[in-house]
Design a protein around this motif. Structure first.
Motif, mmCIF file in Angstrom:
data_model
loop_
_atom_site.group_PDB
_atom_site.id
_atom_site.type_symbol
_atom_site.label_atom_id
_atom_site.label_comp_id
_atom_site.label_asym_id
_atom_site.label_seq_id
_atom_site.Cartn_x
_atom_site.Cartn_y
_atom_site.Cartn_z
ATOM 1 N N LEU A 73 1.322 -1.030 0.333
ATOM 2 C CA LEU A 73 -0.061 0.253 -0.275
ATOM 3 C C LEU A 73 0.976 1.204 -0.188
ATOM 4 O O LEU A 73 2.156 1.358 1.084
ATOM 5 C CB LEU A 73 -0.484 0.098 0.965
ATOM 6 N N THR A 74 0.342 2.459 -1.372
ATOM 7 C CA THR A 74 0.862 3.382 -0.962
ATOM 8 C C THR A 74 0.213 4.309 -0.422
ATOM 9 O O THR A 74 -0.745 4.436 -0.797
ATOM 10 C CB THR A 74 1.779 4.328 -2.380
ATOM 11 N N ASN A 75 0.799 5.186 0.440
ATOM 12 C CA ASN A 75 -0.271 6.013 1.492
ATOM 13 C C ASN A 75 -1.049 7.635 0.653
ATOM 14 O O ASN A 75 0.114 8.492 1.177
ATOM 15 C CB ASN A 75 -0.056 6.447 3.231
ATOM 16 N N LYS A 76 -1.375 7.760 0.157
ATOM 17 C CA LYS A 76 -1.940 8.343 -0.534
ATOM 18 C C LYS A 76 -3.358 8.960 -0.798
ATOM 19 O O LYS A 76 -3.863 9.965 -0.816
ATOM 20 C CB LYS A 76 -2.271 7.806 -1.951
ATOM 21 N N LEU B 52 -1.593 7.229 8.292
ATOM 22 C CA LEU B 52 -2.359 5.912 8.717
ATOM 23 C C LEU B 52 -1.821 5.295 10.207
ATOM 24 O O LEU B 52 -0.484 4.376 9.628
ATOM 25 C CB LEU B 52 -2.674 4.982 7.377
ATOM 26 N N ASP B 53 -2.484 4.982 11.067
ATOM 27 C CA ASP B 53 -2.214 3.948 11.920
ATOM 28 C C ASP B 53 -2.485 2.793 12.102
ATOM 29 O O ASP B 53 -3.681 2.192 12.260
ATOM 30 C CB ASP B 53 -2.451 4.469 13.776
ATOM 31 N N TYR C 5 3.369 6.741 7.089
ATOM 32 C CA TYR C 5 3.505 7.914 7.004
ATOM 33 C C TYR C 5 2.542 8.789 5.597
ATOM 34 O O TYR C 5 2.685 7.993 4.423
ATOM 35 C CB TYR C 5 4.300 8.412 7.523
ATOM 36 N N ALA C 6 2.132 9.598 5.645
ATOM 37 C CA ALA C 6 1.542 10.263 3.922
ATOM 38 C C ALA C 6 2.562 9.912 3.074
ATOM 39 O O ALA C 6 4.288 10.420 3.242
ATOM 40 C CB ALA C 6 1.239 11.697 3.812
ATOM 41 N N GLY C 7 2.687 9.444 1.953
ATOM 42 C CA GLY C 7 3.561 9.590 1.079
ATOM 43 C C GLY C 7 4.350 7.852 0.839
ATOM 44 O O GLY C 7 5.646 7.654 0.113
ATOM 45 N N GLU C 8 4.633 7.229 2.144
ATOM 46 C CA GLU C 8 5.070 6.665 2.054
ATOM 47 C C GLU C 8 4.888 5.068 1.525
ATOM 48 O O GLU C 8 3.347 4.685 1.527
ATOM 49 C CB GLU C 8 5.434 5.847 3.641
ATOM 50 N N THR C 9 4.997 3.927 1.378
ATOM 51 C CA THR C 9 5.116 2.793 0.972
ATOM 52 C C THR C 9 5.057 1.467 2.111
ATOM 53 O O THR C 9 6.400 1.561 2.773
ATOM 54 C CB THR C 9 5.224 2.056 -0.226
#
Length: 103
Positions: A39-42, A47-48, A77-81
């Motif tokens: 998952l890439t956090n977009k 996200l916990d 964190y935002a933008g991380e995978t």
């Protein structure tokens, strides 16, 4: 009476825990013969992540669906995978995976 109350409290606490989670669908793949979910956090927010669920298929007749859950307890964190690898092997076929995050 006490056992009935205990069961009711356990069910209520389990339901409240499940209701407090949001689903974010990832992409399935294979890593060293095991199913993985990426998952890439977009979302624009951190996200916990509490756990990842893999929906797998045994490829055999009715009731062949298997859900494998992997506990994570980590933040994306935002933008991380993030990639999480399950314990399920190639004998099962993955068709959906989702990251469950605390709201």
């Amino acid at each position: 009476m006490k056992s009935l109350l205990t069961v009711a409290l356990l069910v209520a606490s389990a339901n409240s825990f499940a209701w407090g989670l949001e689903s974010y669908y990832g992409k399935t793949s294979m890593v060293n013969g095991r199913h993985a979910c990426t998952l890439t956090n977009k979302s624009g927010k951190d996200l916990d992540i509490k756990r990842v669920e893999f929906v797998l298929d045994r490829r055999t007749g009715e009731n062949s669906e298997v859900i494998v859950t992997k506990t994570v307890n980590s933040v994306i964190y935002a933008g991380e995978t993030m990639t999480v690898v399950s314990d399920a092997g190639h004998e099962l076929s993955a068709y959906v995976c989702k990251f469950l995050a605390r709201r």
